[in-house]
Design a protein around this motif. Structure first.
Motif, PDB file in Angstrom:
ATOM      1  N   TYR A 151      10.250  -3.177   3.081  1.00  0.00           N
ATOM      2  CA  TYR A 151      11.106  -2.211   2.383  1.00  0.00           C
ATOM      3  C   TYR A 151      10.985  -2.385   0.872  1.00  0.00           C
ATOM      4  N   PHE A 152      11.049  -3.638   0.407  1.00  0.00           N
ATOM      5  CA  PHE A 152      10.923  -3.901  -1.021  1.00  0.00           C
ATOM      6  C   PHE A 152       9.550  -3.493  -1.536  1.00  0.00           C
ATOM      7  N   LEU A 153       8.518  -3.705  -0.713  1.00  0.00           N
ATOM      8  CA  LEU A 153       7.175  -3.297  -1.115  1.00  0.00           C
ATOM      9  C   LEU A 153       7.091  -1.777  -1.248  1.00  0.00           C
ATOM     10  N   SER A 154       7.744  -1.060  -0.330  1.00  0.00           N
ATOM     11  CA  SER A 154       7.735   0.401  -0.403  1.00  0.00           C
ATOM     12  C   SER A 154       8.453   0.894  -1.648  1.00  0.00           C
ATOM     13  N   VAL A 155       9.600   0.279  -1.959  1.00  0.00           N
ATOM     14  CA  VAL A 155      10.347   0.667  -3.158  1.00  0.00           C
ATOM     15  C   VAL A 155       9.511   0.417  -4.404  1.00  0.00           C
ATOM     16  N   MET A 156       8.847  -0.734  -4.476  1.00  0.00           N
ATOM     17  CA  MET A 156       8.034  -1.045  -5.649  1.00  0.00           C
ATOM     18  C   MET A 156       6.822  -0.126  -5.740  1.00  0.00           C
ATOM     19  N   THR A 157       6.243   0.225  -4.607  1.00  0.00           N
ATOM     20  CA  THR A 157       5.102   1.151  -4.617  1.00  0.00           C
ATOM     21  C   THR A 157       5.508   2.511  -5.178  1.00  0.00           C
TER      22      THR A 157
END
Length: 342
Positions: free
Chosen positions: A28-34
């Motif tokens: 989830y955090f990776l998606s937000v940062m992407t």
């Protein structure tokens, strides 16, 4: 902030971004940062037009939607290979940007902004109503993930993160080269004064149109990356509040700098996510905070830091002159091209 200036600072930021998936493996955090990185690419383009040329384009989010829909339509409806459609997405935006720029840039100041706001709304209506092309309110479903490049696959969250990070790093480098060149100084001359720019022999219309075209090219690139990331598109991507989110990111970080839009585009989504528990009331908190930031830090985080650094250097120079010692060379104005890289 001082620790991330210069080439060493940019390398440190890149290293931190590369290490982020290893330190925070949560998808989830990776998606937000992407998504934050995608917004940062689009905001870099908006900053070129607003921060360096002095023109506020309120249709920027609409051009990002055009880039996204170009990739989606070509891959879903016409089965075009992903990377060919990906290359065409910013090209289509730049061609349309040239047409819009030639017409709209004859206006100045808030008249130009109002005109582009109308253009952005027209883009939204076309996406929503032109069902034979855009599928209307149903949207585009089944957009393919970015095709693998040799051993590099982008069919997972981590692969997409690094893909977007690579384009963000390349886009930032290209933007640095643009604003540090003679062309970038021409943009600054136009921003400071049309009359002065003309006196220097700068073709105002050609310079403004070129800035507009380059700016929307970044928006188209961001839109294509967004389409490959979410794999579904609807008319909401063309809403005008997408543009206002980019403007907010630019103001928070600092216009007319390279680091400012990047910082703002990463910071704003994380603050928004942090306030998600407030649901409909989160803007009651975020709004006043933004107003206070604009009142007390009008140049943004990076711009304010650079101005204070320049004032400190000027005071030190005056002290050296008063003491009879040779003054050290002072840094150039804080909003010059690439000032945060000095």
């Amino acid at each position: 902030m001082k620790a991330i200036q210069g080439k060493a600072g940019w390398i440190l930021l890149l290293a931190a971004a590369i290490a982020f998936p290893l330190l925070v493996p949560n998808s989830y955090f990776l998606s937000v940062m992407t998504l934050a990185f995608i917004t940062a690419i689009a905001t870099l383009g908006l900053n070129l037009l607003t921060g360096y040329t002095g023109q506020l384009n309120l249709a920027h989010g609409g051009f990002m939607a055009i880039g996204a829909y170009t990739l989606g339509i070509l891959t879903v409806d016409h089965q075009m290979p992903f990377w060919l459609a990906f290359v065409l997405a910013p090209v289509v935006c730049m061609v349309l940007g040239y047409v819009v720029g030639v017409v709209s840039l004859r206006l100045k100041g808030h008249y130009f902004s109002i005109f582009t706001l109308c253009v952005g709304y027209i883009i939204y209506l076309l996406i929503e109503k032109w069902e034979s092309l855009t599928h209307g309110a149903v949207g585009l479903i089944g957009i393919p993930v970015p095709a693998a490049v040799g051993p590099l696959a982008f069919d997972n969250v981590q692969g997409q993160y690094y893909l977007v990070l690579g384009f963000l790093a390349a886009g930032t480098f290209v933007m640095h080269r643009i604003v540090s060149s003679l062309l970038g100084r021409s943009f600054l001359a136009v921003r400071n004064s049309d009359a002065l720019a003309e006196a220097l022999g700068i073709n105002l219309m050609r310079t403004k149109v070129l800035s507009f075209v380059l700016s929307v090219g970044y928006a188209g690139l961001a839109g294509a990356l967004y389409a490959g990331q979410v794999r579904f598109l609807g008319p909401d991507i063309a809403r005008t509040d997408i543009t206002f989110d980019m403007v907010m990111s630019m103001l928070v970080g600092g216009t007319g700098t390279l680091l400012g839009p990047l910082l703002g585009a990463v910071l704003v989504p994380w603050v928004t996510q942090t306030l998600q528990f407030l649901q409909d009331y989160r803007m009651l908190v975020f709004g006043p905070v933004l107003i206070l930031l604009i009142i007390f830090v009008p140049d943004g985080i990076v711009g304010t830091f650079l101005k204070r650094q320049a004032r400190r250097a000027a005071a030190q120079r005056r002290g050296q002159l008063a003491a009879g010692r040779p003054a050290q060379p002072a840094p150039v104005a804080t909003t010059r091209p690439g000032a945060e890289n000095a």
